[in-house]
Motif scaffolding. Structure first.
Motif, mmCIF file in Angstrom:
data_model
loop_
_atom_site.group_PDB
_atom_site.id
_atom_site.type_symbol
_atom_site.label_atom_id
_atom_site.label_comp_id
_atom_site.label_asym_id
_atom_site.label_seq_id
_atom_site.Cartn_x
_atom_site.Cartn_y
_atom_site.Cartn_z
ATOM 1 N N THR A 115 -8.032 3.456 -8.217
ATOM 2 C CA THR A 115 -9.229 4.211 -8.596
ATOM 3 C C THR A 115 -8.970 5.711 -8.604
ATOM 4 O OG1 THR A 115 -9.988 4.219 -6.291
ATOM 5 C CG2 THR A 115 -10.774 2.434 -7.702
ATOM 6 N N GLU A 116 -7.969 6.148 -7.855
ATOM 7 C CA GLU A 116 -7.710 7.588 -7.740
ATOM 8 C C GLU A 116 -6.216 7.860 -7.753
ATOM 9 O OE1 GLU A 116 -8.569 11.401 -4.747
ATOM 10 O OE2 GLU A 116 -9.266 9.392 -4.211
ATOM 11 N N ILE A 117 -5.830 8.862 -8.519
ATOM 12 C CA ILE A 117 -4.449 9.340 -8.552
ATOM 13 C C ILE A 117 -4.478 10.824 -8.198
ATOM 14 C CG2 ILE A 117 -2.360 9.614 -9.921
ATOM 15 C CD1 ILE A 117 -3.356 7.420 -11.766
ATOM 16 N N GLU A 118 -3.868 11.193 -7.074
ATOM 17 C CA GLU A 118 -3.891 12.594 -6.664
ATOM 18 C C GLU A 118 -3.053 13.464 -7.597
ATOM 19 O OE1 GLU A 118 -2.920 13.089 -2.527
ATOM 20 O OE2 GLU A 118 -5.011 12.729 -1.949
ATOM 21 N N MET A 119 -3.308 14.758 -7.517
ATOM 22 C CA MET A 119 -2.787 15.721 -8.479
ATOM 23 C C MET A 119 -1.268 15.651 -8.642
ATOM 24 S SD MET A 119 -3.148 19.885 -8.466
ATOM 25 C CE MET A 119 -4.918 19.772 -8.235
ATOM 26 N N ALA A 145 0.858 -1.188 0.000
ATOM 27 C CA ALA A 145 0.000 0.000 0.000
ATOM 28 C C ALA A 145 0.891 1.234 0.000
ATOM 29 C CB ALA A 145 -0.909 0.002 1.225
ATOM 30 N N ILE A 146 0.562 2.191 -0.852
ATOM 31 C CA ILE A 146 1.320 3.442 -0.916
ATOM 32 C C ILE A 146 0.497 4.522 -0.236
ATOM 33 C CG2 ILE A 146 2.374 5.150 -2.441
ATOM 34 C CD1 ILE A 146 2.814 2.979 -4.481
ATOM 35 N N THR A 147 0.966 4.983 0.902
ATOM 36 C CA THR A 147 0.211 5.969 1.680
ATOM 37 C C THR A 147 0.901 7.321 1.742
ATOM 38 O OG1 THR A 147 1.264 5.145 3.704
ATOM 39 C CG2 THR A 147 -0.860 4.181 3.091
ATOM 40 N N GLY A 148 2.129 7.399 1.324
ATOM 41 C CA GLY A 148 2.879 8.652 1.339
ATOM 42 C C GLY A 148 4.070 8.509 0.426
ATOM 43 N N THR A 191 -4.483 0.619 -4.503
ATOM 44 C CA THR A 191 -5.779 1.229 -4.815
ATOM 45 C C THR A 191 -5.707 2.744 -4.952
ATOM 46 O OG1 THR A 191 -6.338 1.381 -2.459
ATOM 47 C CG2 THR A 191 -7.021 -0.620 -3.624
ATOM 48 N N PHE A 192 -4.602 3.356 -4.521
ATOM 49 C CA PHE A 192 -4.560 4.815 -4.422
ATOM 50 C C PHE A 192 -3.123 5.291 -4.553
ATOM 51 C CE2 PHE A 192 -4.073 8.441 -1.374
ATOM 52 C CZ PHE A 192 -4.777 9.384 -2.101
ATOM 53 N N LEU A 193 -2.919 6.375 -5.315
ATOM 54 C CA LEU A 193 -1.604 7.005 -5.417
ATOM 55 C C LEU A 193 -1.697 8.406 -4.827
ATOM 56 C CD1 LEU A 193 -0.313 6.013 -8.983
ATOM 57 C CD2 LEU A 193 0.309 5.015 -6.775
ATOM 58 N N PRO A 194 -1.087 8.631 -3.659
ATOM 59 C CA PRO A 194 -1.165 9.952 -3.024
ATOM 60 C C PRO A 194 -0.226 10.957 -3.676
ATOM 61 C CG PRO A 194 0.221 8.512 -1.725
ATOM 62 C CD PRO A 194 -0.304 7.669 -2.867
ATOM 63 N N LYS A 196 11.798 4.693 -15.690
ATOM 64 C CA LYS A 196 10.701 3.774 -16.012
ATOM 65 C C LYS A 196 9.926 3.455 -14.737
ATOM 66 C CE LYS A 196 13.285 1.657 -19.807
ATOM 67 N NZ LYS A 196 13.908 0.414 -20.332
ATOM 68 N N LEU A 197 8.607 3.622 -14.815
ATOM 69 C CA LEU A 197 7.732 3.336 -13.679
ATOM 70 C C LEU A 197 6.551 2.512 -14.170
ATOM 71 C CD1 LEU A 197 6.797 3.684 -10.762
ATOM 72 C CD2 LEU A 197 5.849 5.919 -11.403
ATOM 73 N N LYS A 198 6.411 1.310 -13.610
ATOM 74 C CA LYS A 198 5.344 0.395 -14.008
ATOM 75 C C LYS A 198 4.392 0.188 -12.834
ATOM 76 C CE LYS A 198 8.674 -2.069 -16.920
ATOM 77 N NZ LYS A 198 9.253 -3.388 -17.261
ATOM 78 N N ILE A 199 3.111 0.562 -13.040
ATOM 79 C CA ILE A 199 2.100 0.418 -11.990
ATOM 80 C C ILE A 199 0.903 -0.317 -12.577
ATOM 81 C CG2 ILE A 199 1.120 1.692 -10.026
ATOM 82 C CD1 ILE A 199 2.453 4.183 -11.056
ATOM 83 N N THR A 200 1.146 -1.287 -13.417
ATOM 84 C CA THR A 200 0.059 -1.963 -14.125
ATOM 85 C C THR A 200 -0.630 -3.010 -13.248
ATOM 86 O OG1 THR A 200 1.445 -3.747 -14.993
ATOM 87 C CG2 THR A 200 1.381 -1.710 -16.240
ATOM 88 N N ASP A 201 -1.851 -3.359 -13.646
ATOM 89 C CA ASP A 201 -2.587 -4.474 -13.045
ATOM 90 C C ASP A 201 -2.717 -4.338 -11.527
ATOM 91 O OD1 ASP A 201 -2.997 -6.621 -15.352
ATOM 92 O OD2 ASP A 201 -1.000 -5.767 -15.581
ATOM 93 N N ASN A 202 -3.153 -3.157 -11.099
ATOM 94 C CA ASN A 202 -3.500 -2.933 -9.707
ATOM 95 C C ASN A 202 -4.997 -2.633 -9.632
ATOM 96 O OD1 ASN A 202 -1.007 -2.967 -7.845
ATOM 97 N ND2 ASN A 202 -0.273 -1.790 -9.601
ATOM 98 N N HIS A 203 -5.442 -2.004 -8.558
ATOM 99 C CA HIS A 203 -6.856 -1.637 -8.409
ATOM 100 C C HIS A 203 -6.980 -0.129 -8.154
ATOM 101 C CE1 HIS A 203 -7.606 -5.899 -8.267
ATOM 102 N NE2 HIS A 203 -6.823 -6.034 -7.205
#
Length: 365
Positions: free
Chosen positions: A124-128, A78-81, A100-103, A115-122
Motif C-alpha cells: 500500500t505504501e512505498i517510501e521515497m 516482511a521487508i522492514t529495512g 505490505t510496505f517498502l521502506p 531485474k526486480l519483481k515485486i508483483t502480486d503482494n499487498h
C-alpha cells in the motif's frame, strides 16, 4: 525440492565448492540461518520459492560472491529495512510474499540488480527512497498491488530503467515529473488504475517512453495537451476507458505515433471518434478500435492490421516491426469486433502471379 525440509544448519553445504545451482523450492522453511549457504563459493542461482519463509537474514548470501539469481516468490517475507546484502545479485523475485510496505533504502544492499519483481503482494505504501542505489536496474515490476500514491522522486537515480510495470494498483495521481529523469525508460504500463488526469496540461513528462499503456484507467476526459510532453511515443494503448470523445488536437503532438489501441467500454465507438479515425488514416497510424455506432460493417483494410501488442511479461524490450511477424487482423462487425491471430507475409499480386507461372512451367516441364 518437493520435500519437507524445515531447517538448514549453518555450513550444511560446506565443501561443495562446485555447486552453481541450488533449488530448494516447495519445502517447509520458515527461518533460514545466516551461514546456511556459506562455503558455496560458486553458487550463481538459488531458488527458495514456495516455502513459508518469514525470517531471512540480510547477510545470508553476502559470502556467495558469484550469486546472481535469487527467487523468493511465494513466501511470507516482511521487508522492514535494508533487505539483503549482495554486491553480485542481478535478479531478485519477491512476488507473492504478502509484502505490505517498502521502506526507504529497502534495496540499498543489492546495488547491481538489473531485474526486480515485486508483483502480486499487498503493498500500500512505498517510501521515497525505497529504490535508492539501484543505478543498474533495467526492469521493475510492481503490478497487482494496492499502491495508491507515488512520490515524485520515487524513481530518481534509476538511470538504466527501461521497463516499468505499475499495472493493477490503485494509483490516482501520476506526478508530472515522475519519469523525467529516467532517460532510458521505454515501456511504461499503468493499466488498471484509477488515474485522474489534469484538466489542462501534460499527463507527465518523458522524452524516452515509446510504449505507453493507460488502458482501463477510468479516464473519462483527455485534455488537449495530454501528450505534449511525450514526443517520442510510438505505441499507445488506451482501451477500456469511458471516453465519449477524443479530439485530433490531443494526438497531433505525437509525431512518431505508429500504433494505437483505442476503444470505449461499449461495443462500438461514438460517432465523435470519426475525426480521430480519419486522422489515423491520413497519418498512416495503424489502429484498432470497435466500429462506429450505427455504421455498416467494413471489410478488413490495411488500417485494421497491426503488430501484436506487447504484454507486460518481461523482459520484452523490442516490439516486432517487420512484415514477417505475426499480426492481429481485426474485422469490425456491428455488435462486436472479432480479432484473430495470423502469421502472414505481405506479398503483392504480381509476385504471386510470377510464382504461379513458375510452378506451372516446372510441372509442364
Amino acid at each position: 525440492m518437493f520435500n519437507t525440509i524445515d531447517i538448514l544448519p549453518d555450513y550444511v553445504f560446506h565443501g561443495l565448492q562446485n555447486i552453481t545451482i541450488l533449488i530448494l523450492q516447495y519445502n517447509k522453511f520458515r527461518e533460514l540461518r545466516e551461514q546456511a549457504f556459506d562455503g558455496l563459493y560458486n553458487l550463481v542461482y538459488l531458488d527458495l520459492s514456495h516455502n513459508n519463509i518469514i525470517i531471512l537474514p540480510s547477510r545470508i548470501i553476502q559470502n556467495n560472491e558469484k550469486m546472481k539469481f535469487l527467487y523468493l516468490h511465494h513466501n511470507d517475507i516482511a521487508i522492514t529495512g535494508p533487505f539483503l546484502i549482495s554486491p553480485s545479485l542481478t535478479l531478485l523475485d519477491v512476488s507473492f510474499c504478502k509484502i505490505t510496505f517498502l521502506p526507504h533504502d529497502a534495496f540499498i544492499g543489492v546495488p547491481n540488480l538489473t531485474k526486480l519483481k515485486i508483483t502480486d503482494n499487498h503493498i500500500t505504501e512505498i517510501e521515497m527512497y525505497a529504490f535508492r542505489g539501484l543505478k543498474r536496474l533495467e526492469l521493475l515490476t510492481i503490478r497487482n498491488n494496492d499502491v495508491t500514491t507515488l512520490d515524485y522522486s520515487l524513481f530518481q537515480g534509476l538511470d538504466e530503467l527501461r521497463f516499468l510495470d505499475l499495472s493493477n494498483n490503485s494509483i490516482s495521481i501520476v506526478p508530472y515529473g515522475l519519469f523525467e529523469y529516467n532517460r532510458k525508460l521505454t515501456y511504461l504500463f499503468l493499466k488498471n488504475n484509477s488515474i485522474i488526469l489534469p484538466h489542462t496540461g501534460a499527463i507527465f513528462k518523458s522524452d524516452s517512453v515509446l510504449h505507453l499503456d493507460i488502458s482501463f484507467c477510468d479516464i473519462k476526459y483527455m485534455p488537449n495537451d495530454a501528450f505534449i510532453r511525450l514526443p517520442n511515443l510510438t505505441t499507445l494503448r488506451m482501451t477500456g476507458n469511458p471516453l465519449t470523445s477524443l479530439k485530433t488536437e490531443i494526438l497531433q503532438p505525437l509525431k512518431k505515433l505508429q500504433i494505437v489501441l483505442l476503444g470505449p467500454e461499449a461495443n462500438c465507438s461514438e460517432q465523435s471518434f470519426r475525426d480521430v479515425f480519419e486522422y489515423f488514416e491520413e497519418n498512416s497510424v495503424v489502429y484498432y478500435a470497435p466500429p462506429l455506432c450505427n455504421s455498416e460493417p467494413t471489410s478488413t483494410d490495411p488500417q485494421s492490421i497491426y503488430t501484436i501488442p506487447i504484454t507486460t511479461e518481461e523482459p520484452i524490450y523490442e516490439i516486432p516491426t517487420t512484415s514477417e511477424d505475426c499480426v492481429y487482423i481485426s474485422t469490425p462487425v456491428q455488435n462486436n469486433s472479432s480479432i484473430k491471430l495470423t502469421c502472414s507475409f505481405y506479398i503483392n499480386n504480381s509476385l504471386i502471379n510470377v510464382i504461379v507461372l513458375f510452378c506451372i512451367f516446372m510441372i509442364c516441364r
